[in-house]
Motif scaffolding. Structure first.
Motif, PDB file in Angstrom:
ATOM      1  N   PRO A   1      -8.391   1.118   2.196  1.00 41.16           N
ATOM      2  CA  PRO A   1      -8.521   0.858   0.873  1.00 41.16           C
ATOM      3  C   PRO A   1      -9.547  -0.594   0.979  1.00 41.16           C
ATOM      4  O   PRO A   1      -9.295  -0.902   1.627  1.00 41.16           O
ATOM      5  CB  PRO A   1      -6.897   0.355   0.140  1.00 41.16           C
ATOM      6  CG  PRO A   1      -6.189   0.764   0.832  1.00 41.16           C
ATOM      7  CD  PRO A   1      -6.540   1.408   2.200  1.00 41.16           C
TER       8      PRO A   1
ATOM      9  N   ASP B   1       0.640  -1.038  -0.059  1.00 43.10           N
ATOM     10  CA  ASP B   1       0.508   0.532  -0.006  1.00 43.10           C
ATOM     11  C   ASP B   1       0.510   1.497   0.355  1.00 43.10           C
ATOM     12  O   ASP B   1       1.745   1.200   0.308  1.00 43.10           O
ATOM     13  CB  ASP B   1      -0.879  -0.436   1.345  1.00 43.10           C
ATOM     14  CG  ASP B   1       0.063  -0.441   2.414  1.00 43.10           C
ATOM     15  OD1 ASP B   1       0.591   0.783   2.980  1.00 43.10           O
ATOM     16  OD2 ASP B   1       0.057  -1.528   2.939  1.00 43.10           O
TER      17      ASP B   1
ATOM     18  N   VAL C   1      -1.087   0.222  -3.614  1.00 40.59           N
ATOM     19  CA  VAL C   1      -2.560   0.525  -3.547  1.00 40.59           C
ATOM     20  C   VAL C   1      -2.780   1.378  -2.954  1.00 40.59           C
ATOM     21  O   VAL C   1      -2.251   1.430  -1.640  1.00 40.59           O
ATOM     22  CB  VAL C   1      -3.284  -0.893  -3.120  1.00 40.59           C
ATOM     23  CG1 VAL C   1      -4.857  -0.580  -2.740  1.00 40.59           C
ATOM     24  CG2 VAL C   1      -3.375  -2.384  -3.753  1.00 40.59           C
TER      25      VAL C   1
ATOM     26  N   ASP D   1      -6.614   9.842  -3.395  1.00 42.88           N
ATOM     27  CA  ASP D   1      -5.895   8.960  -3.874  1.00 42.88           C
ATOM     28  C   ASP D   1      -4.319   9.614  -3.391  1.00 42.88           C
ATOM     29  O   ASP D   1      -3.922  10.491  -3.662  1.00 42.88           O
ATOM     30  CB  ASP D   1      -6.013   8.283  -4.715  1.00 42.88           C
ATOM     31  CG  ASP D   1      -6.952   7.300  -5.169  1.00 42.88           C
ATOM     32  OD1 ASP D   1      -8.232   6.876  -4.263  1.00 42.88           O
ATOM     33  OD2 ASP D   1      -7.159   6.592  -6.494  1.00 42.88           O
TER      34      ASP D   1
ATOM     35  N   THR E   1      -6.605  -1.483   6.516  1.00 43.92           N
ATOM     36  CA  THR E   1      -5.744  -1.552   5.230  1.00 43.92           C
ATOM     37  C   THR E   1      -5.166  -2.916   4.764  1.00 43.92           C
ATOM     38  O   THR E   1      -6.202  -3.984   4.114  1.00 43.92           O
ATOM     39  CB  THR E   1      -4.673  -0.825   4.961  1.00 43.92           C
ATOM     40  OG1 THR E   1      -4.706   0.369   4.960  1.00 43.92           O
ATOM     41  CG2 THR E   1      -3.868  -1.165   3.358  1.00 43.92           C
TER      42      THR E   1
ATOM     43  N   VAL F   1     -11.400  -2.994  -3.617  1.00 43.91           N
ATOM     44  CA  VAL F   1      -9.648  -2.001  -4.336  1.00 43.91           C
ATOM     45  C   VAL F   1      -9.509  -3.255  -4.918  1.00 43.91           C
ATOM     46  O   VAL F   1      -8.494  -3.591  -5.652  1.00 43.91           O
ATOM     47  CB  VAL F   1      -9.569  -0.892  -3.129  1.00 43.91           C
ATOM     48  CG1 VAL F   1      -8.437  -0.724  -4.583  1.00 43.91           C
ATOM     49  CG2 VAL F   1     -10.120  -0.030  -4.302  1.00 43.91           C
TER      50      VAL F   1
ATOM     51  N   GLN G   1      -6.504   6.230   1.459  1.00 44.91           N
ATOM     52  CA  GLN G   1      -7.589   7.418   0.685  1.00 44.91           C
ATOM     53  C   GLN G   1      -7.200   8.408   2.466  1.00 44.91           C
ATOM     54  O   GLN G   1      -7.090   7.928   2.830  1.00 44.91           O
ATOM     55  CB  GLN G   1      -8.963   7.197   0.947  1.00 44.91           C
ATOM     56  CG  GLN G   1      -9.620   5.615   0.484  1.00 44.91           C
ATOM     57  CD  GLN G   1      -9.389   6.958  -1.432  1.00 44.91           C
ATOM     58  OE1 GLN G   1      -9.470   7.991  -1.827  1.00 44.91           O
ATOM     59  NE2 GLN G   1      -8.550   5.984  -2.192  1.00 44.91           N
TER      60      GLN G   1
END
Length: 282
Positions: free
Chosen positions: A64, A9, A27, A39, A96, A68, A30
């Motif tokens: 995420p 991430d 990934v 993002d 996450t 996702v 937010q």
């Protein structure tokens, strides 16, 4: 030859160049500034976060969602991957890793997930350890084990001008934050077992950065290491610290100097300087 994809991430603080060279899929977390969600990395920048915090604009972060990660895993399978190793920041700091685990259950290929119990560059170093094992022909399980070991052996230290931002986000207790503010001290913090823990307080920023340097050298223990110095609106401090550590550490690669990602930056505030020391790859 089996094709295994490593996913992490955006909190891992890997530059686009490093991630692409290693074939790592990143990934984004937010970052919510005011009422708008962005993002991390492609939309929200550290500068945006620092400015918002200075202006007292509300800043928060969110993980995420499982959907996702599900899309990422499905895309990997469609592109011929036989497995995924998914390496993420501490579950005590973010949901996450939980999202990744939920998506893994329904993925069209085997997905091995790892809660590194770290944040920032240490998670990135763990992901790179997984890539190194796979490039040597190792199995997904061996790659996961290498990532876990490197995360466990990494040290994440940081200095903040104030504990207030960590208090707002629930990352340290109110008592610790009040103590720091009441005494006008400069706190040093570290990641212990997946959580942020204050471990030393000094009176000035200069002394705090000097102590950060000493703790980083102690963590390296004279062994070959890789290191990252990250900052949020503290480039001069970070550059000076990186220069001193370059002279004192046995480095397997040049020190990385980078701005801390927006999602982590939202919790530590402007002026933060962090050091991550990770064992060199075998």
């Amino acid at each position: 030859m089996p094709h295994v994809v490593v996913v992490t991430d955006s909190s891992a603080s890997l530059s686009t160049e490093v991630a692409e060279a290693a074939g790592i899929v990143v990934v984004p977390l937010q970052v919510v500034i005011g009422a708008t969600s962005y993002d991390e990395g492609t939309e929200a920048t550290p500068a945006m976060v620092a400015e918002a915090l200075r202006d007292y604009t509300p800043v928060s972060t969110s993980r995420p969602g499982p959907a996702v990660f599900g899309e990422v895993y499905a895309r990997a399978a469609a592109e011929g991957a036989t497995a995924v190793v998914s390496v993420h920041l501490s579950a005590r700091m973010s949901g996450t890793a939980e999202s990744a685990e939920q998506a893994a259950r329904d993925a069209p290929l085997p997905v091995l997930t790892l809660d590194t119990r770290q944040v920032g560059p240490a998670t990135g170093y763990a992901a790179l350890a997984a890539v190194a094992v796979l490039e040597r022909g190792g199995t997904p399980e061996e790659a996961l084990g290498a990532a876990r070991r490197r995360a466990d052996r990494s040290t994440s230290l940081f200095y903040v001008d104030t504990l207030e931002y960590l208090r707002r986000g629930g990352r340290v207790g109110a008592a610790a934050a009040l103590l720091g503010g009441a005494l006008s001290v400069k706190p040093l913090l570290r990641i212990e077992d997946g959580s942020v823990q204050p471990f030393e307080k000094v009176r000035t920023a200069g002394k705090a950065l000097a102590r950060l340097e000493e703790h980083a050298v102690e963590a390296a223990g004279g062994r070959p290491v890789e290191a990252t110095v990250a900052h949020l609106a503290g480039a001069d401090r970070a550059q000076a610290l990186a220069g001193r550590l370059t002279e004192r550490l046995e480095l397997a690669a040049p020190i990385r100097l980078a701005e801390l990602g927006a999602a982590l930056g939202a919790h530590v505030g402007p002026g933060m300087v962090a050091v991550c020391v990770a064992p060199a790859l075998d």
